[in-house]
Write a protein that holds these residues in place. Structure first.
Motif, PDB file in Angstrom:
ATOM      1  N   GLY A  60      74.780  56.880   0.241  1.00 22.85           N
ATOM      2  CA  GLY A  60      75.938  56.053   0.591  1.00 22.85           C
ATOM      3  C   GLY A  60      77.093  56.877   1.110  1.00 22.85           C
ATOM      4  N   GLU A  61      78.325  56.506   0.713  1.00 23.03           N
ATOM      5  CA  GLU A  61      79.542  57.065   1.288  1.00 23.03           C
ATOM      6  C   GLU A  61      79.989  58.376   0.623  1.00 23.03           C
ATOM      7  OE1 GLU A  61      81.164  56.044   4.030  1.00 23.03           O
ATOM      8  OE2 GLU A  61      79.477  54.668   4.289  1.00 23.03           O
ATOM      9  N   ALA A  62      79.058  59.331   0.557  1.00 25.39           N
ATOM     10  CA  ALA A  62      79.416  60.706   0.201  1.00 25.39           C
ATOM     11  C   ALA A  62      79.565  61.484   1.498  1.00 25.39           C
ATOM     12  CB  ALA A  62      78.347  61.332  -0.683  1.00 25.39           C
ATOM     13  N   ALA A  63      80.376  62.554   1.462  1.00 24.73           N
ATOM     14  CA  ALA A  63      80.549  63.348   2.673  1.00 24.73           C
ATOM     15  C   ALA A  63      79.218  63.941   3.122  1.00 24.73           C
ATOM     16  CB  ALA A  63      81.579  64.451   2.430  1.00 24.73           C
ATOM     17  N   LYS A  64      78.392  64.369   2.173  1.00 27.37           N
ATOM     18  CA  LYS A  64      77.090  64.948   2.492  1.00 27.37           C
ATOM     19  C   LYS A  64      76.038  64.396   1.521  1.00 27.37           C
ATOM     20  CE  LYS A  64      78.800  69.066   1.983  1.00 27.37           C
ATOM     21  NZ  LYS A  64      78.909  70.546   1.861  1.00 27.37           N
ATOM     22  N   PRO A  65      75.562  63.166   1.755  1.00 27.04           N
ATOM     23  CA  PRO A  65      74.531  62.599   0.865  1.00 27.04           C
ATOM     24  C   PRO A  65      73.309  63.512   0.820  1.00 27.04           C
ATOM     25  CG  PRO A  65      75.391  60.942   2.384  1.00 27.04           C
ATOM     26  CD  PRO A  65      75.907  62.260   2.858  1.00 27.04           C
ATOM     27  N   ILE A 117      83.905  61.980  -1.565  1.00 28.34           N
ATOM     28  CA  ILE A 117      83.601  60.682  -0.958  1.00 28.34           C
ATOM     29  C   ILE A 117      84.323  60.564   0.378  1.00 28.34           C
ATOM     30  CG2 ILE A 117      83.160  59.532  -3.148  1.00 28.34           C
ATOM     31  CD1 ILE A 117      85.993  58.489  -3.142  1.00 28.34           C
ATOM     32  N   THR A 118      83.827  59.675   1.242  1.00 24.58           N
ATOM     33  CA  THR A 118      84.451  59.471   2.540  1.00 24.58           C
ATOM     34  C   THR A 118      85.658  58.535   2.408  1.00 24.58           C
ATOM     35  OG1 THR A 118      83.221  57.481   3.168  1.00 24.58           O
ATOM     36  CG2 THR A 118      82.136  59.616   3.543  1.00 24.58           C
ATOM     37  N   GLN A 119      86.436  58.435   3.489  1.00 24.59           N
ATOM     38  CA  GLN A 119      87.598  57.552   3.482  1.00 24.59           C
ATOM     39  C   GLN A 119      87.200  56.081   3.447  1.00 24.59           C
ATOM     40  OE1 GLN A 119      89.816  57.519   7.217  1.00 24.59           O
ATOM     41  NE2 GLN A 119      88.060  58.410   8.299  1.00 24.59           N
ATOM     42  N   PHE A 120      85.932  55.804   3.718  1.00 22.08           N
ATOM     43  CA  PHE A 120      85.459  54.423   3.730  1.00 22.08           C
ATOM     44  C   PHE A 120      84.798  54.024   2.414  1.00 22.08           C
ATOM     45  CE2 PHE A 120      85.010  56.144   8.078  1.00 22.08           C
ATOM     46  CZ  PHE A 120      85.997  55.391   8.700  1.00 22.08           C
ATOM     47  N   ALA A 121      84.773  54.932   1.447  1.00 24.00           N
ATOM     48  CA  ALA A 121      84.050  54.675   0.204  1.00 24.00           C
ATOM     49  C   ALA A 121      84.828  53.767  -0.737  1.00 24.00           C
ATOM     50  CB  ALA A 121      83.750  56.002  -0.496  1.00 24.00           C
ATOM     51  N   LEU A 178      73.039  58.240  -7.652  1.00 28.75           N
ATOM     52  CA  LEU A 178      74.417  57.769  -7.524  1.00 28.75           C
ATOM     53  C   LEU A 178      74.574  57.068  -6.183  1.00 28.75           C
ATOM     54  CD1 LEU A 178      77.217  57.775  -8.888  1.00 28.75           C
ATOM     55  CD2 LEU A 178      77.704  59.911  -7.658  1.00 28.75           C
ATOM     56  N   VAL A 179      74.862  55.762  -6.232  1.00 30.16           N
ATOM     57  CA  VAL A 179      75.013  54.949  -5.015  1.00 30.16           C
ATOM     58  C   VAL A 179      76.499  54.691  -4.795  1.00 30.16           C
ATOM     59  CG1 VAL A 179      74.427  52.791  -3.862  1.00 30.16           C
ATOM     60  CG2 VAL A 179      72.783  53.858  -5.433  1.00 30.16           C
ATOM     61  N   ILE A 180      77.028  55.144  -3.658  1.00 30.79           N
ATOM     62  CA  ILE A 180      78.448  54.988  -3.351  1.00 30.79           C
ATOM     63  C   ILE A 180      78.591  53.967  -2.223  1.00 30.79           C
ATOM     64  CG2 ILE A 180      80.589  56.169  -2.746  1.00 30.79           C
ATOM     65  CD1 ILE A 180      79.214  58.802  -3.547  1.00 30.79           C
ATOM     66  N   PRO A 181      79.069  52.759  -2.521  1.00 30.91           N
ATOM     67  CA  PRO A 181      79.143  51.715  -1.492  1.00 30.91           C
ATOM     68  C   PRO A 181      80.328  51.913  -0.556  1.00 30.91           C
ATOM     69  CG  PRO A 181      80.038  50.889  -3.541  1.00 30.91           C
ATOM     70  CD  PRO A 181      79.522  52.264  -3.836  1.00 30.91           C
ATOM     71  N   GLN A 182      80.268  51.200   0.537  1.00 35.13           N
ATOM     72  CA  GLN A 182      81.367  51.214   1.516  1.00 35.13           C
ATOM     73  C   GLN A 182      82.361  50.134   1.168  1.00 35.13           C
ATOM     74  OE1 GLN A 182      80.199  50.297   5.575  1.00 35.13           O
ATOM     75  NE2 GLN A 182      81.769  51.645   6.392  1.00 35.13           N
TER      76      GLN A 182
END
Length: 204
Positions: free
Chosen positions: A124-129, A150-154, A197-201
């Motif tokens: 998901g929205e990690a900088a480097k999944p 995490i990214t700015q969209f996370a 670990l699932v990081i949604p947008q």
């Protein structure tokens, strides 16, 4: 394949947005509970330094192939995945006994990946999944440092931790935004081998 993976992550993200309130926060595990695999097991991608006492021609450094096997002088194929370095040393000794009298072998792991079942995965929205080697005492903060945050969209506070417990899948909410942006260490929880670990947008 890339589109399928993206759709899968988006589906998990939407599901977590819709139901995150029903997930408990990840438990704060004790150090003893977190260390469920204190002995390192060899996995594909590891590098093994094999030293055969008194036989420099048989000593070498080899990678563990994707099929979990290695190739050595006089030993074309040897399964090593899921075993300790001591167990592999004994395996090699048994194989070399066909050619060498009383071989003494030591094995050192010089590159670490670990078995797939023990790796920690971040999607998901990690900088480097990526998939990471599990280390004793690893926490969510350690994982986020390795994946670049995490990214700015996370939607960091809606991140979901998937974990196998007693043969069943458990889901926990993890507050990554509180941890990474606000320094809230109460959101830093212990990881276990095989965690995902699932990081949604964020959709708003």
């Amino acid at each position: 394949m890339g589109k399928v993976f993206a759709i899968l992550v988006q589906g998990l993200a939407l599901a977590s947005v819709a139901a995150c309130s029903s997930y408990p926060e990840a438990p704060q595990l004790s150090q003893e509970a977190a260390v469920s695999h204190p002995i390192y097991l060899i996995g594909p991608g590891d590098a093994l330094q094999v030293f055969v006492w008194g036989n420099p021609d048989l000593s070498t450094t080899v990678p563990v192939r994707p099929d979990g096997q290695i190739t050595l002088p006089l030993v074309p194929s040897l399964p090593v995945a899921g075993k300790t370095s001591v167990e592999v040393a004994h395996q090699i000794e048994d194989e070399l006994k066909k050619y060498v009298k009383n071989p003494i072998v030591s094995v050192m792991i010089t590159g670490f990946k670990g078995p797939y079942a023990q790796q920690v995965r971040v999607v998901g929205e990690a900088a480097k999944p990526q998939a990471l080697q599990y280390n004793d005492g690893m926490t969510v903060l350690d994982v986020m440092i390795q994946v670049g945050g995490i990214t700015q969209f996370a939607a960091g506070n809606r991140a979901i931790l998937l974990r196998q417990e007693n043969g069943k899948e458990a889901k926990y909410q993890v507050r990554l935004t509180d941890l990474m942006n606000d320094g809230d260490l109460s959101a830093n929880v212990a990881m276990l081998p095989g965690d995902i670990l699932v990081i949604p947008q964020s959709w708003f």
